[in-house]
Design a protein around this motif. Sequence first.
Motif, short mmCIF file in Angstrom:
data_model
loop_
_atom_site.label_atom_id
_atom_site.label_comp_id
_atom_site.label_asym_id
_atom_site.label_seq_id
_atom_site.Cartn_x
_atom_site.Cartn_y
_atom_site.Cartn_z
N ALA A 147 0.88 -0.78 0.17
CA ALA A 147 0.15 -0.23 -0.37
C ALA A 147 0.31 1.23 -0.16
N TYR A 148 1.75 1.16 0.63
CA TYR A 148 2.94 2.72 1.11
C TYR A 148 3.64 1.88 0.46
N LEU A 149 4.54 1.10 0.67
CA LEU A 149 6.43 1.26 0.13
C LEU A 149 6.68 1.73 -1.69
N LEU A 150 5.91 0.29 -2.35
CA LEU A 150 6.13 0.22 -4.13
C LEU A 150 5.06 1.33 -4.75
N PRO A 151 4.08 2.58 -3.67
CA PRO A 151 3.79 3.41 -4.71
C PRO A 151 5.19 4.09 -4.30
N HIS A 152 5.40 4.71 -3.41
CA HIS A 152 6.23 5.38 -3.23
C HIS A 152 7.70 5.58 -4.53
N LEU A 153 8.10 4.31 -3.96
CA LEU A 153 9.03 3.92 -4.23
C LEU A 153 9.58 4.63 -6.01
N THR A 154 8.29 3.86 -6.66
CA THR A 154 7.91 4.05 -7.77
C THR A 154 7.75 5.38 -8.36
N SER A 155 7.65 6.22 -7.36
CA SER A 155 7.24 7.79 -7.59
C SER A 155 8.55 8.42 -7.40
N VAL A 168 12.44 14.60 -1.67
CA VAL A 168 10.79 14.93 -1.30
C VAL A 168 10.11 13.76 -1.49
N TRP A 169 10.39 12.63 -1.96
CA TRP A 169 9.64 11.26 -2.85
C TRP A 169 10.16 10.65 -1.49
N LEU A 170 11.58 10.34 -0.83
CA LEU A 170 11.39 9.26 0.67
C LEU A 170 10.58 9.17 1.52
N LEU A 171 10.02 8.22 2.20
CA LEU A 171 9.25 7.78 2.43
C LEU A 171 9.74 8.67 3.99
N GLN A 172 8.33 9.17 4.39
CA GLN A 172 8.05 10.37 5.79
C GLN A 172 8.06 10.00 7.09
N HIS A 173 8.22 10.95 8.75
CA HIS A 173 8.29 10.81 9.72
C HIS A 173 6.99 9.21 9.70
N VAL A 174 6.05 9.57 9.21
CA VAL A 174 5.17 8.14 10.18
C VAL A 174 4.90 7.27 9.88
N HIS A 175 6.49 7.12 8.77
CA HIS A 175 6.71 5.57 8.04
C HIS A 175 8.07 4.75 9.16
N TYR A 193 16.02 1.97 -0.94
CA TYR A 193 15.23 2.97 -0.71
C TYR A 193 14.87 3.08 0.63
N LEU A 194 14.33 2.18 1.50
CA LEU A 194 14.57 2.31 2.19
C LEU A 194 15.66 2.80 4.27
N GLN A 195 16.53 2.40 3.75
CA GLN A 195 17.31 2.81 4.04
C GLN A 195 18.13 4.24 3.77
N LEU A 196 17.35 4.96 2.47
CA LEU A 196 18.02 6.36 2.63
C LEU A 196 17.11 6.81 3.47
N SER A 197 15.74 6.56 2.85
CA SER A 197 14.42 7.17 3.78
C SER A 197 14.58 6.80 5.11
#
Length: 774
Positions: free
Chosen positions: A644-652, A661-668, A689-693
């Motif tokens: 629901a979240y990781l794949l759409p954000h990674l694609t964007s 700005v397209w890395l995952l936010q604090h809420v995650h 991508y997770l490590q960068l975020s």
Amino acid sequence: MPGNPTGQVLLLLERTTQDTQGLVIDRAQLREAPDRLEGSLNAKQDDLVRSCGEAALLVWRVLRSSDYPGKDEMSQPLRLRYTLADQALAPQGASADLAFTVMLLMDRLSAGHRADEPQSLVAATGELFGTAKQLQDGYRNPLLEVRAVGGVPAKVQAALDYFEQHGQAQTGRILVPQGNLAELEKAGLGDKVRQGVIVPVRQLQDVLDALKQLPVLSPRKRQMLAGLRAPFQGNPFRGLEAFDIEHRAQYFGREEQIQEVLAHLPADPATQQLPGVLIYGYSGSGKSSLLRAGVLGTVLYAGAGQTLFLPRPHQLSSDAEHPVSPVWRAPSLADPTEDAWAASLAQHWQALLGGDPLPSNSLQALGNELSVRLLEDQRAGRHWVLAIDQMEELVSQVGSAGEERAQIDQLLQRLQQLLQQLQRVGVWVLATLREEYVGRLKPALQAVFTEDVVLKTPDEEQQRRFVFEVIERPCQLAGIEREPQLLDALRADAKDATSIPLLQFALDALYQRAQKRAEHNKAPIKLLLADYEAQDFGRIHGAVNAKASEILSRSPETASQVLGLLARMARKATSNGRQGNDYVRAPLLLSEAEQSLIEPWVQERLVVRSGQHGEVAHEALLNHFIDLREWMERNEDLLQWRHAYLLPHLTSWKANGQVKVWLLQHVHLEKMRHALSQPALFSASEIDYLQLSLQLREQGSFWIPALGRVAGVALSAGLLYLLGGGDRWLSESWGDQSHFNRHLPLSLFLWLFVPALGGWLGGREAIRRRRASS
């Protein structure tokens, strides 16, 4: 061949045993040919005997293993007459097994018919392999291949001249090996291939299907040909894999549904626009197999009325690197865009049409260009087929939020416009869809798909007939024995519709066990009830789990990685936004390391790989492999978050230049830390991508203690200011030393304790997070 025979070769076939090897040829019965053919026939006498013998054996196996009217009479070995119709055609008949096979088959089917019954003239040239000798020696080639021989253009031209002389220039048919196409094009005969007069064939089933499409045939002979299927050597069961076009001879149990789809074709073949047909049903009902092996295997090979469909069979290819197929596999995308859909469709049509590159960034531009290119075929009465398999993938990874839904609805509207453009230039559009997505997609594409075929849950009697068909007919076709009690046991276990894929898998596993035993004992292959009831087999519902567990146990050190990889090939079933209890498959782009990791599963046909993409062969693996199911249920929240979240954000993030700005936010943050503690669930790019975020967000969290101290100082100063009465306190404090001394303890307390408290509160969360991540 029909016509006035000028030379005959009479062969005596005797059945000395009950098996196919009982057919023998008495060479003493080979009669001398007329003088004008004597030289060529005598020089090739040995080849003639061998060729006729193999053709006779092969045709007998076809007639014996198929179901058709008059089978009891037709499949008995009798005295058979081979006729060479004319001197011009004699070299063709004398040169190839294929020619003898076609002549013998048509002659055998003509037994008992009037001599004056109309029939298209048939010629054939080529050499048919995989027949008697290779079958006897256990040659492992399930498809009977055709190989080119020399001099084909001259023989084809002789047949064309013969057709012209007898008024069958358009209704006669010449069967040639597909490998001769380039040679025929060079000889200027390519137009005859495109007109359908010359029919390329690759295997025996192609030959049978070509004969079914002869323009002129008596009704009885056409009915008999319709039931013929090529005998099979090897394992006729597909396990969890879908039946594709090339497996049409092995596909049973869906004749009614095939005819239901074909019934939507107009009776008049001149009709330009054909109605789109949507095939939908429950997961595991066999929609893809029905579309590919059933419908396309019929309309492209065996014909549907008088309608000529494109692409022609000789244009198709199952090469994984360069696939050419009428089937467009709907792309599965977390962030669908018009560019992505247009590029996928353009690639599909480019493989079929060739020529200049098609527009690949606009559905409208693609539709306009295809309309121009396909118009000529429509005017010539030829209809292209566009089959969309698993159409639910267009929206399956997209959320149901209002904004996302509106964007997808706009895309679907543009797709509908493109498909309507194709329909107007003679393209027959077919699609498969899981029933839970019908309410989402059918209204959006209702102008295209005006007809439905629903794969309903069968009743008890229908299920019994289906189980018999998918067991008995393949065994009959491949010459496999089975214990009678096995059918009863399988019928008892396969009572409901969800058992259909499990039944195929159980049969595949039973065959593999029987094959090993037959090789060891040097005996015929026989499916046994004891194998089915063995503890390590698990009957119908345990066979998938037993096989998957055995593969997983081969490399215990990589078990978690494999389970994670298989889990990424799944997602929770949804229906209009509501979660279901089962998992469905999802295609996955595999790295080289992941391809190597999953290779044993590909070899065992539990996972299907096409190029760099892989997916489980069927949802049955996801829902009946206990270790995998339990592993996914334990990690369900994380898998759902990934989808629901990781794949759409990674694609964007990738689509927008990988900006921060397209890395995952604090809420995650918590989910990111949890995800990195379960690396088997994620691909290498997802972990990066997770490590960068996480790195970016935790760098920001180190500022919290400092900001807390600054906030504490500001707060204490404000409190002192207010407690002292503002400006009056400040003036009195500086003017009156005793007043200042009275407030000194409170001042020290506020200036020292409050900043410390603020710093401690600000840093406490960061410290806890660092400890959790370590």
